[in-house]
Every structure is written in C-alpha cells, then in structure tokens.
Scaffold this motif. Structure first.
Motif, mmCIF file in Angstrom:
data_model
loop_
_atom_site.group_PDB
_atom_site.id
_atom_site.type_symbol
_atom_site.label_atom_id
_atom_site.label_comp_id
_atom_site.label_asym_id
_atom_site.label_seq_id
_atom_site.Cartn_x
_atom_site.Cartn_y
_atom_site.Cartn_z
ATOM 1 N N GLN A 241 -17.470 -50.844 11.341
ATOM 2 C CA GLN A 241 -17.359 -51.365 12.700
ATOM 3 C C GLN A 241 -18.309 -50.582 13.606
ATOM 4 N N PRO A 286 -17.353 -46.156 15.993
ATOM 5 C CA PRO A 286 -16.177 -45.831 16.817
ATOM 6 C C PRO A 286 -15.618 -44.440 16.591
ATOM 7 N N GLU A 287 -15.728 -43.909 15.359
ATOM 8 C CA GLU A 287 -15.166 -42.584 15.094
ATOM 9 C C GLU A 287 -16.046 -41.459 15.604
ATOM 10 N N THR A 316 -2.806 -47.212 13.232
ATOM 11 C CA THR A 316 -3.131 -47.707 11.892
ATOM 12 C C THR A 316 -2.773 -46.724 10.791
ATOM 13 N N SER A 319 -5.448 -43.291 11.672
ATOM 14 C CA SER A 319 -6.078 -43.184 12.977
ATOM 15 C C SER A 319 -5.385 -44.100 13.974
ATOM 16 N N GLN A 321 -6.566 -46.739 17.042
ATOM 17 C CA GLN A 321 -7.727 -47.437 17.564
ATOM 18 C C GLN A 321 -7.476 -47.787 19.030
ATOM 19 N N GLN A 323 -9.063 -49.671 22.436
ATOM 20 C CA GLN A 323 -10.037 -50.603 22.991
ATOM 21 C C GLN A 323 -10.167 -50.294 24.480
ATOM 22 N N SER A 336 -14.830 -49.712 21.221
ATOM 23 C CA SER A 336 -13.714 -49.313 20.376
ATOM 24 C C SER A 336 -13.862 -47.849 19.988
ATOM 25 N N PHE A 338 -12.046 -44.814 17.446
ATOM 26 C CA PHE A 338 -11.089 -44.422 16.414
ATOM 27 C C PHE A 338 -10.781 -42.939 16.592
ATOM 28 N N ALA A 381 -11.846 -52.818 10.107
ATOM 29 C CA ALA A 381 -11.757 -51.463 10.626
ATOM 30 C C ALA A 381 -11.728 -50.469 9.485
ATOM 31 N N ASP A 383 -10.567 -46.921 8.137
ATOM 32 C CA ASP A 383 -9.553 -45.928 8.447
ATOM 33 C C ASP A 383 -10.037 -44.501 8.248
ATOM 34 N N SER A 385 -11.621 -42.334 9.732
ATOM 35 C CA SER A 385 -12.163 -41.861 10.995
ATOM 36 C C SER A 385 -12.136 -40.337 11.048
#
Length: 393
Positions: A241, A286-287, A316, A319, A321, A323, A336, A338, A381, A383, A385
C-alpha cells in the motif's frame, strides 16, 4: 547418491508473444531465470502470468518467440518431453492410490527400477514418509499439497512450475507452506517458477519477483527492491500500500528533488526519482510515516504535512491503521498510516488533530503520474508495519 542431485536449469523466454482471438495475452516478453533460483511471477488475474507458465510447460504454443530451458530450444517440444513438472492449485492426486503410489506413478510409467526408494526419499523431504500407506482422502489439504510437490520433485525436473499452489489452503496453513516450499527449494536446488496473485506469498518465498501487467513485466527485482522503490503507479499500487501525491517539480537541491504538492514542498532523493521535471507522482509507504499529536519544529531531512484530522482507526492485530484527511488543504489527498501496536489500544482516536512526518530518504518518485489530488492507492494492507510514534517532535 541422492534422488535430488540433479541441479536446476536456467529458463529463457525470447521475444514471446501470445495472441488469442480478440486480444494479446503476452507481448514481446523477454525473461531470463537463472538456474537454481526461486522466481515468482506476480500480478492480477488476466495479466498473462498463467499463460506464461503454460507456454513454459508446453501446454500452449507461442505466437512468436522461443522458449529455452538449460540453453536448449524447447519451443516445438511436446510437454512430456520437457524437463518440467507442474504443481497446480488442485492437487490432482489419484484417490484410489496410496500416498507412495501417487509419488511413484510417474517413475513406474518410465520404468525406473528404484521407484519405491526414490518415492520414499521424496516423501521424507516433505515430511510425509510416515504417511506413505495412507490414501489422499485421509490427508489434510496441506498434506495433499506436499504429496503433489513430492510427486513433482521425484521426477528430477530441471524446472518446477508452481501454479497458485497454495490458493486452496487457509491463511495459517498457507503461511506455513510458504516457508516449507522455500526450504525445500533451497535443499533440492531446482529452479522454481511460481505464479501467484498473492503479493505476500511472492515476497515471502521468491529470490526475484517480476510484476506483470497486461502481458508485460512492469518491474523485476528482489522483493525488498520492488517494495522500497516501485517505479510505476501499478507496482506501487499492487505491491503493498502506498500514499501517493501528485505535484510539480520546482527545484533540485543537492541530492534531493523538491516537489510542490498543494502548496507544500516535499523533498525526495533524486536517486529515487524516475522523473525529475514537470508533473510527477511521489509516494511513501504507510509504515514509514510518524503520526504526531503536536506540531513539530521543521527539521532538515524530514518532510512534514499537517495539520490533518484522523477520520478512521482500524485495529488489525499487529498494527493499527489510521486514515487522515487535510480539511485545511483540499489539494492534499487522504493518507494512510500504519502504526505498530507497541501499546494497548489506539494512540489517537477519530477526530484528533495530527501531523505527519517522514524521513526524506523513504520517499520515491514514479515514472508515471496519478491524477492530481487522487488519494492513496492500495492493494491489500501489509501487516508487517514498523513502529510509528505519537507525540514525537
């Protein structure tokens, strides 16, 4: 002597095109897979990856181009005459035979004298020799898949083709089998060509991944290279992502290129840019973002966006998430974040005011451009992260 002493062979596809009535499945494909490697063809349905596999297996004929295995042209060779075996998503085991009988089947048809011993050695490799006398119906899905793998390996193919082999398994078992397949490939030394639409599966197992789109390879490299430095919008979207922002290049300063997005200037390492003039799309995973609850001071080597508003929080497991939107700057897309769950519960809740920052070194620039103002693009997504801090300055 081991039943698996034969080494794998390299695979070479030269200018392969495959057309069907009304469409072209593969277009001018050049690909070389070194002997002994674990190679994955990754892409969505209809991208041409399974057609490529069938061409290598001899189940389809190329419209133009050549297929070479171990330096030998096999383009006109029948499937059973190629040094290739295929493991399909459907295990295709004979229900009336024992596990050992299934593995021995191909050897006995060829008149191999030590078929029983070689079959047991293959079953031992996949840790199923103790179940040799059972029928396939007495095995779990994962065990049946390992039998299908043993049946393919025992024939000593120079090239093993894996066509979505784990697609029928549940998530936990699929992840276990990913590690087992990788370990088996390393032990037997065969060349594995794995076709999948599952990005995690490809990245977990393969040494090299080729991302396919519309009959062409968009980008090829190690899993880390593709994830950290995607070159195109498609790869950035499909593999993990990404937060993508489109703006104009306004300056080049030292080792960095400056891109203005919605009136905010962001720095990207020039070496990580595919284009350095005009309208460009830049991105960050995102991470890589830090979610800050207080406005930090400007810092060299760090990009900063904000203020922003948290609009959604999703837990999740590994992590959380977040927005976020930018109500004070409509030119900026939603993004986004993470955050690894180092504490119990969310760090911030919906409605909180936050700022986003990330190291300049983590940004990348794409060869093609998204529509200005488009929001982040996502596949599934990821995970895995890394830590994201709250309240850091």
């Amino acid at each position: 002597m081991s039943a698996f002493d034969d080494a794998g062979a390299d695979l070479e596809l030269r200018q392969i095109t495959k057309t069907f009535p009304g469409f072209t499945a593969i277009e001018q494909l050049d690909l070389t897979i070194p002997a002994g490697s674990f190679f994955a063809l990754l892409g969505p349905s209809g991208c041409g990856k399974t057609t490529t596999l069938r061409l290598v297996a001899g189940l389809e004929e190329p419209t133009t181009g050549r297929v070479l295995i171990g330096g030998r042209d096999v383009t006109a060779t029948k499937p059973h005459e190629r040094p290739v075996n295929t493991v399909f998503q459907s295990y295709a085991l004979f229900p009336h035979m024992t596990v050992q009988g299934n593995v021995e089947f191909g050897l006995r048809r060829r008149g191999v004298k030590d078929a029983g011993a070689r079959a047991l050695e293959a079953l031992k490799l996949v840790q199923l020799d103790h179940l040799a006398a059972r029928r396939p119906s007495q095995l779990s899905g994962g065990q049946q898949q390992r039998v299908a793998l043993a049946r393919a390996i025992v024939n000593r193919p120079a090239l093993l083709l894996l066509d979505e082999p784990l697609g029928a398994l549940d998530l936990k078992l699929r992840r276990e089998m990913q590690l087992e397949l990788k370990a088996i490939q390393a032990e037997v030394g065969l060349t594995f060509l794995h076709v999948t639409h599952d990005q995690e599966e490809a990245m977990t197992m393969a040494d090299t991944v080729a991302v396919m789109n519309r009959g062409r390879i968009e980008q090829m490299g190690s899993p880390q290279e593709l994830y950290e430095l995607p070159r195109t919008l498609f790869v950035a979207n499909f593999l993990g992502q990404s937060n993508l922002l489109t703006g104009d290049v306004v300056a080049t300063s030292g080792a960095n290129t400056v891109v203005e997005v919605g009136g905010v200037r962001l720095s990207i390492p020039t070496a990580r840019m595919q284009r350095t003039s005009g309208a460009v799309t830049v991105g960050v995973r995102p991470e890589k973002l830090l979610l800050l609850t207080e406005e930090p001071k400007a810092k060299r080597g760090v990009n900063l966006l904000g203020p922003a508003r948290v609009t959604d929080v999703s837990f999740t497991g590994v992590s959380t998430q977040y927005q976020v939107e930018f109500p004070e700057n409509s030119a900026l897309p939603g993004m986004s974040v993470f955050a690894q769950n180092l504490v119990f519960g969310a760090v911030v809740n919906p409605g909180a005011e936050v700022w986003l920052s990330w190291s300049v070194d983590h940004g990348f620039g794409l060869a093609d451009a998204a529509e200005p103002g488009s929001s982040f693009a996502a596949a599934e997504a990821d995970d895995t992260s890394v830590a994201v801090a709250a309240g850091e300055s």
